[in-house]
Motif scaffolding. Sequence first.
Motif, PDB file in Angstrom:
ATOM      1  N   PRO A 253      -7.424   6.330   1.278  1.00 15.03           N
ATOM      2  CA  PRO A 253      -8.669   5.836   1.425  1.00 15.03           C
ATOM      3  C   PRO A 253      -8.908   4.729   0.644  1.00 15.03           C
ATOM      4  CG  PRO A 253      -8.691   7.551  -0.617  1.00 15.03           C
ATOM      5  CD  PRO A 253      -7.434   7.807   0.417  1.00 15.03           C
ATOM      6  N   PRO A 254      -9.658   3.589   1.123  1.00 14.24           N
ATOM      7  CA  PRO A 254      -9.988   2.345   0.550  1.00 14.24           C
ATOM      8  C   PRO A 254     -10.379   2.347  -0.750  1.00 14.24           C
ATOM      9  CG  PRO A 254     -11.570   2.495   2.179  1.00 14.24           C
ATOM     10  CD  PRO A 254     -10.685   3.785   2.343  1.00 14.24           C
ATOM     11  N   GLU A 255     -11.006   3.344  -1.194  1.00 14.89           N
ATOM     12  CA  GLU A 255     -11.464   3.278  -2.774  1.00 14.89           C
ATOM     13  C   GLU A 255     -10.196   3.425  -3.715  1.00 14.89           C
ATOM     14  OE1 GLU A 255     -14.551   5.065  -0.089  1.00 14.89           O
ATOM     15  OE2 GLU A 255     -12.535   5.312  -0.225  1.00 14.89           O
ATOM     16  N   LEU A 256      -9.223   3.739  -3.261  1.00 13.41           N
ATOM     17  CA  LEU A 256      -7.821   3.860  -3.998  1.00 13.41           C
ATOM     18  C   LEU A 256      -7.195   2.732  -3.885  1.00 13.41           C
ATOM     19  CD1 LEU A 256      -5.667   5.607  -5.707  1.00 13.41           C
ATOM     20  CD2 LEU A 256      -4.826   6.453  -3.591  1.00 13.41           C
ATOM     21  N   TYR A 257      -7.093   1.938  -2.717  1.00 15.43           N
ATOM     22  CA  TYR A 257      -6.348   0.591  -2.633  1.00 15.43           C
ATOM     23  C   TYR A 257      -7.063  -0.641  -2.618  1.00 15.43           C
ATOM     24  CZ  TYR A 257      -2.631   3.937  -1.031  1.00 15.43           C
ATOM     25  OH  TYR A 257      -1.689   4.756  -1.177  1.00 15.43           O
ATOM     26  N   ASP A 258      -8.526  -0.603  -2.660  1.00 18.91           N
ATOM     27  CA  ASP A 258      -9.145  -1.739  -2.631  1.00 18.91           C
ATOM     28  C   ASP A 258      -8.794  -2.412  -4.160  1.00 18.91           C
ATOM     29  OD1 ASP A 258      -9.819  -1.938   0.123  1.00 18.91           O
ATOM     30  OD2 ASP A 258     -11.934  -1.345  -0.453  1.00 18.91           O
ATOM     31  N   PRO A 259      -8.961  -1.607  -5.223  1.00 21.50           N
ATOM     32  CA  PRO A 259      -9.129  -1.864  -6.448  1.00 21.50           C
ATOM     33  C   PRO A 259      -7.568  -2.820  -6.892  1.00 21.50           C
ATOM     34  CG  PRO A 259      -9.816   0.233  -6.684  1.00 21.50           C
ATOM     35  CD  PRO A 259      -9.596  -0.173  -5.127  1.00 21.50           C
ATOM     36  N   ILE A 260      -6.568  -2.110  -6.022  1.00 23.09           N
ATOM     37  CA  ILE A 260      -5.489  -2.867  -6.270  1.00 23.09           C
ATOM     38  C   ILE A 260      -5.414  -4.362  -5.688  1.00 23.09           C
ATOM     39  CG2 ILE A 260      -2.639  -2.650  -5.609  1.00 23.09           C
ATOM     40  CD1 ILE A 260      -3.199   0.464  -5.390  1.00 23.09           C
ATOM     41  N   ASP A 261      -5.734  -4.349  -4.340  1.00 23.43           N
ATOM     42  CA  ASP A 261      -5.978  -5.445  -3.700  1.00 23.43           C
ATOM     43  C   ASP A 261      -6.614  -6.594  -4.561  1.00 23.43           C
ATOM     44  OD1 ASP A 261      -5.387  -7.134  -1.303  1.00 23.43           O
ATOM     45  OD2 ASP A 261      -7.598  -7.084  -1.113  1.00 23.43           O
ATOM     46  N   TYR A 262      -7.728  -5.909  -5.223  1.00 22.08           N
ATOM     47  CA  TYR A 262      -8.596  -6.826  -5.911  1.00 22.08           C
ATOM     48  C   TYR A 262      -7.937  -7.559  -7.175  1.00 22.08           C
ATOM     49  CZ  TYR A 262     -12.191  -7.520  -9.424  1.00 22.08           C
ATOM     50  OH  TYR A 262     -13.309  -8.266 -10.491  1.00 22.08           O
ATOM     51  N   LEU A 263      -7.009  -6.708  -7.853  1.00 25.22           N
ATOM     52  CA  LEU A 263      -6.588  -7.081  -9.116  1.00 25.22           C
ATOM     53  C   LEU A 263      -5.333  -8.024  -8.936  1.00 25.22           C
ATOM     54  CD1 LEU A 263      -6.435  -6.866 -12.193  1.00 25.22           C
ATOM     55  CD2 LEU A 263      -4.932  -4.895 -12.063  1.00 25.22           C
ATOM     56  N   MET A 264      -4.477  -7.655  -7.791  1.00 30.18           N
ATOM     57  CA  MET A 264      -3.496  -8.623  -7.274  1.00 30.18           C
ATOM     58  C   MET A 264      -4.083  -9.864  -6.864  1.00 30.18           C
ATOM     59  SD  MET A 264      -0.758  -6.996  -8.412  1.00 30.18           S
ATOM     60  CE  MET A 264       0.475  -8.057  -7.486  1.00 30.18           C
ATOM     61  N   GLY A 265      -5.372 -10.027  -6.298  1.00 34.11           N
ATOM     62  CA  GLY A 265      -5.752 -11.072  -6.111  1.00 34.11           C
ATOM     63  C   GLY A 265      -6.523 -12.017  -7.008  1.00 34.11           C
ATOM     64  N   LEU A 266      -6.534 -11.708  -8.492  1.00 38.56           N
ATOM     65  CA  LEU A 266      -7.118 -12.262  -9.306  1.00 38.56           C
ATOM     66  C   LEU A 266      -6.152 -13.404  -9.969  1.00 38.56           C
ATOM     67  CD1 LEU A 266      -8.929  -9.652 -11.461  1.00 38.56           C
ATOM     68  CD2 LEU A 266     -10.153 -11.093  -9.670  1.00 38.56           C
ATOM     69  N   GLY A 267      -4.930 -13.374  -9.326  1.00 36.17           N
ATOM     70  CA  GLY A 267      -3.825 -14.327  -9.658  1.00 36.17           C
ATOM     71  C   GLY A 267      -3.275 -14.155 -11.091  1.00 36.17           C
TER      72      GLY A 267
END
Length: 328
Positions: free
Chosen positions: A27-41
């Motif tokens: 589910p996106p609720e599990l993976y969206d935080p990963i994408d968010y953190l990795m996208g912070l640079g």
Amino acid sequence: MVNEKQLGKIKASLEAHILHLQLKGHPPELYDPIDYLMGLGGKRIRPLLALLSYGLYKEDYQRILTPASAIEVFHNFTLMHDDIMDNAPLRRGMATVHEKWNANTAILSGDVMLVKAYELLLDVSPEHLRQSLELFSKTAAEVCEGQQLDMNFEGVEQVSESDYLNMIRLKTAVLIGFSLQLGALLAGASKEDVQHLYDFGVNIGLGFQLKDDLLDVYADKEKFGKQVGGDILANKKTYLLIKALELAREDDKIELENWIQAMVPDPDEKVRAVTAIYDRLKIREHTLRITTDFFEKGFNQLSSLKVQRPDGLQLLWNLTRNLANREK
């Protein structure tokens, strides 16, 4: 100028690769935080060091972008969980995952990041796969041991200098050492060179953390980009505080302990007062001395290498020297 251009090209390749990793799912609720953190640079120092270490022996660093990226995924996993333990509201100027979502989500998303790091390491060539996984597992466990020791220190009155150095070696330095070790291993470097690069990484990793401790108190506020004296306000057992508690006598010792025990001190007054004690005890000079010792011990390892690409060595030297000399 050529070195700067080449380093910029490697950084751009790495960033593009990291941002296009297959880290999404359901589910996106599990993976969206990963994408968010990795996208912070972030500086991406650890995977970059792996690429530069590889580049001491071979030119085709693109071949190891995926295993190098595994190191960055693991590093961000540790940050996601550290932020929960520290109850930190911000990471790289943005809301931490547990603040943006919740602590349970951050724990579970972090767990998936650790799994993904292992998946990415499977991209390593078969002849190096087992050793790479063994070294990574050893390093991952050591990082967790270092974090536990750091938390243990919060509940004790006194921490020795040697205990502190061991803690930051585990929590911070061994992952930098592994990054350089992995790059050299995948490039087919000799066993001796792989060890020299690991030792180089551990020593400069210790230097980097000690420099962070120093900058938290003595950085130029305009350059530092965050509150100067944050460690003092948190009574964080950094090298500076540990050394001050060791050296302080009579009035200085009483005053320092009073500030540590003060329930609701004025922040600016506490930072000024504790910094003044550090100045009287020459804590800045003590910290600079040991920091320089670790950097020099690390850089001495580079003179023992039998590299095949001297321009690659210059790239690695320049990057790490600039980091060692940073003011923020």
